[in-house]
Write a protein that holds these residues in place. Structure first.
Motif, PDB file in Angstrom:
ATOM      1  N   VAL A 169      -3.756  -0.426  -6.061  1.00 59.22           N
ATOM      2  CA  VAL A 169      -4.922  -1.297  -6.001  1.00 59.22           C
ATOM      3  C   VAL A 169      -5.427  -1.289  -4.557  1.00 59.22           C
ATOM      4  O   VAL A 169      -5.098  -2.186  -3.776  1.00 59.22           O
ATOM      5  N   PRO A 170      -6.192  -0.254  -4.175  1.00 60.68           N
ATOM      6  CA  PRO A 170      -6.631  -0.120  -2.779  1.00 60.68           C
ATOM      7  C   PRO A 170      -7.294  -1.391  -2.237  1.00 60.68           C
ATOM      8  O   PRO A 170      -8.047  -2.062  -2.938  1.00 60.68           O
ATOM      9  N   GLY A 171      -6.933  -1.691  -0.995  1.00 58.16           N
ATOM     10  CA  GLY A 171      -7.486  -2.848  -0.314  1.00 58.16           C
ATOM     11  C   GLY A 171      -6.728  -4.139  -0.557  1.00 58.16           C
ATOM     12  O   GLY A 171      -6.969  -5.132   0.113  1.00 58.16           O
ATOM     13  N   ILE A 172      -5.808  -4.116  -1.509  1.00 62.70           N
ATOM     14  CA  ILE A 172      -5.072  -5.338  -1.856  1.00 62.70           C
ATOM     15  C   ILE A 172      -3.634  -5.233  -1.355  1.00 62.70           C
ATOM     16  O   ILE A 172      -2.916  -4.293  -1.675  1.00 62.70           O
ATOM     17  N   LYS A 173      -3.236  -6.222  -0.549  1.00 60.92           N
ATOM     18  CA  LYS A 173      -1.850  -6.323  -0.092  1.00 60.92           C
ATOM     19  C   LYS A 173      -1.073  -7.196  -1.064  1.00 60.92           C
ATOM     20  O   LYS A 173      -1.628  -8.111  -1.669  1.00 60.92           O
ATOM     21  N   VAL A 174       0.226  -6.929  -1.171  1.00 59.74           N
ATOM     22  CA  VAL A 174       1.087  -7.725  -2.035  1.00 59.74           C
ATOM     23  C   VAL A 174       1.835  -8.773  -1.223  1.00 59.74           C
ATOM     24  O   VAL A 174       1.922  -9.924  -1.601  1.00 59.74           O
ATOM     25  N   TYR A 175       2.360  -8.370  -0.058  1.00 56.96           N
ATOM     26  CA  TYR A 175       3.210  -9.275   0.718  1.00 56.96           C
ATOM     27  C   TYR A 175       2.941  -9.168   2.213  1.00 56.96           C
ATOM     28  O   TYR A 175       3.834  -9.270   3.030  1.00 56.96           O
ATOM     29  N   ASN A 176       1.704  -8.961   2.571  1.00 61.31           N
ATOM     30  CA  ASN A 176       1.302  -8.818   3.964  1.00 61.31           C
ATOM     31  C   ASN A 176       1.839  -7.542   4.605  1.00 61.31           C
ATOM     32  O   ASN A 176       2.050  -7.485   5.809  1.00 61.31           O
ATOM     33  N   GLU A 177       2.070  -6.523   3.769  1.00 60.79           N
ATOM     34  CA  GLU A 177       2.503  -5.224   4.284  1.00 60.79           C
ATOM     35  C   GLU A 177       1.345  -4.531   4.986  1.00 60.79           C
ATOM     36  O   GLU A 177       0.188  -4.861   4.777  1.00 60.79           O
ATOM     37  N   LYS A 178       1.671  -3.562   5.814  1.00 59.78           N
ATOM     38  CA  LYS A 178       0.659  -2.797   6.523  1.00 59.78           C
ATOM     39  C   LYS A 178       0.076  -1.752   5.572  1.00 59.78           C
ATOM     40  O   LYS A 178       0.797  -1.070   4.860  1.00 59.78           O
ATOM     41  N   LEU A 179      -1.255  -1.651   5.552  1.00 62.14           N
ATOM     42  CA  LEU A 179      -1.945  -0.616   4.792  1.00 62.14           C
ATOM     43  C   LEU A 179      -2.393   0.462   5.767  1.00 62.14           C
ATOM     44  O   LEU A 179      -2.922   0.157   6.835  1.00 62.14           O
ATOM     45  N   VAL A 180      -2.166   1.728   5.388  1.00 58.39           N
ATOM     46  CA  VAL A 180      -2.501   2.847   6.264  1.00 58.39           C
ATOM     47  C   VAL A 180      -3.364   3.839   5.495  1.00 58.39           C
ATOM     48  O   VAL A 180      -2.997   4.269   4.392  1.00 58.39           O
ATOM     49  N   GLU A 181      -4.503   4.194   6.065  1.00 56.64           N
ATOM     50  CA  GLU A 181      -5.399   5.183   5.473  1.00 56.64           C
ATOM     51  C   GLU A 181      -5.061   6.560   6.043  1.00 56.64           C
ATOM     52  O   GLU A 181      -4.963   6.725   7.265  1.00 56.64           O
ATOM     53  N   LYS A 182      -4.847   7.526   5.154  1.00 54.65           N
ATOM     54  CA  LYS A 182      -4.519   8.883   5.599  1.00 54.65           C
ATOM     55  C   LYS A 182      -4.988   9.876   4.546  1.00 54.65           C
ATOM     56  O   LYS A 182      -4.675   9.725   3.360  1.00 54.65           O
ATOM     57  N   ASP A 183      -5.759  10.864   4.963  1.00 57.27           N
ATOM     58  CA  ASP A 183      -6.255  11.913   4.074  1.00 57.27           C
ATOM     59  C   ASP A 183      -6.956  11.342   2.841  1.00 57.27           C
ATOM     60  O   ASP A 183      -6.784  11.823   1.723  1.00 57.27           O
ATOM     61  N   GLY A 184      -7.732  10.280   3.034  1.00 59.83           N
ATOM     62  CA  GLY A 184      -8.498   9.698   1.947  1.00 59.83           C
ATOM     63  C   GLY A 184      -7.702   8.841   0.976  1.00 59.83           C
ATOM     64  O   GLY A 184      -8.223   8.434  -0.068  1.00 59.83           O
ATOM     65  N   LYS A 185      -6.440   8.569   1.287  1.00 60.42           N
ATOM     66  CA  LYS A 185      -5.611   7.733   0.418  1.00 60.42           C
ATOM     67  C   LYS A 185      -5.108   6.536   1.215  1.00 60.42           C
ATOM     68  O   LYS A 185      -4.894   6.628   2.418  1.00 60.42           O
ATOM     69  N   GLU A 186      -4.921   5.437   0.516  1.00 58.19           N
ATOM     70  CA  GLU A 186      -4.388   4.241   1.154  1.00 58.19           C
ATOM     71  C   GLU A 186      -2.915   4.102   0.785  1.00 58.19           C
ATOM     72  O   GLU A 186      -2.555   4.113  -0.396  1.00 58.19           O
ATOM     73  N   TYR A 187      -2.080   3.959   1.809  1.00 64.10           N
ATOM     74  CA  TYR A 187      -0.635   3.824   1.630  1.00 64.10           C
ATOM     75  C   TYR A 187      -0.211   2.404   1.983  1.00 64.10           C
ATOM     76  O   TYR A 187      -0.745   1.810   2.911  1.00 64.10           O
TER      77      TYR A 187
END
Length: 157
Positions: free
Chosen positions: A23-41
């Motif tokens: 679910v891009p853009g949505i955090k579950v537990y305040n984890e860090k989101l990282v954008e790389k090669d067009g994908k969100e991790y």
């Protein structure tokens, strides 16, 4: 070809396990989101997830992939959310959890956005069966102490 579903992301000099955010853009537990090669991790914190800690400590084989059906019993909501990322929309995560320990945050903010999580709320003090699961699962993940685990496995039969 099997698509890899768990990744190593390097930030600075530190490597982190991560999953592609279902679910891009949505955090579950305040984890860090990282954008790389067009994908969100989503970075997967090994201090908050036993499964992430096992992966960080060299777990070599985890038989969960896109489309897998996974039974998660009494696991952390964090672990369940990352397994949800791994199995994707074609998979299912049967999340068996004690009614008394499920957070409002998970019920209101996480579960509604992740349609692949099938919530099975139980009172672990009672005898349980898992009749809500009407298909075979590919993998079972338990996060319980030994005594509770023995009872849970007996109830699954």
């Amino acid at each position: 070809m099997v698509e890899r579903r768990i990744f190593w992301i390097t930030l600075g000099e530190q490597k982190h396990t991560a999953t592609i955010n279902l679910v891009p853009g949505i955090k579950v537990y305040n984890e860090k989101l990282v954008e790389k090669d067009g994908k969100e991790y989503r970075l997967w914190n090994p201090l908050r997830s036993k499964l992430s800690a096992a992966i960080n400590n060299g777990l070599e084989y985890l038989p969960i992939d896109n489309g897998s059906k996974v039974l998660c019993v009494d696991a952390s909501e964090i672990t369940v959310s990352h397994i949800s990322d791994i199995v994707g929309n074609d998979g299912a995560v049967y999340f068996v959890v004690d009614k008394k320990s499920l957070s409002d945050h998970f019920l209101k903010k996480v579960h509604p956005d992740r349609s692949n999580i099938i919530l099975i709320q139980k009172l672990f003090s009672e005898d349980n069966n898992y009749s809500e699961i009407n298909e075979s699962v590919d993998f079972a993940y338990f996060e319980q102490d030994q005594n509770k685990l023995t009872k849970t496995i007996t109830d699954c039969q």
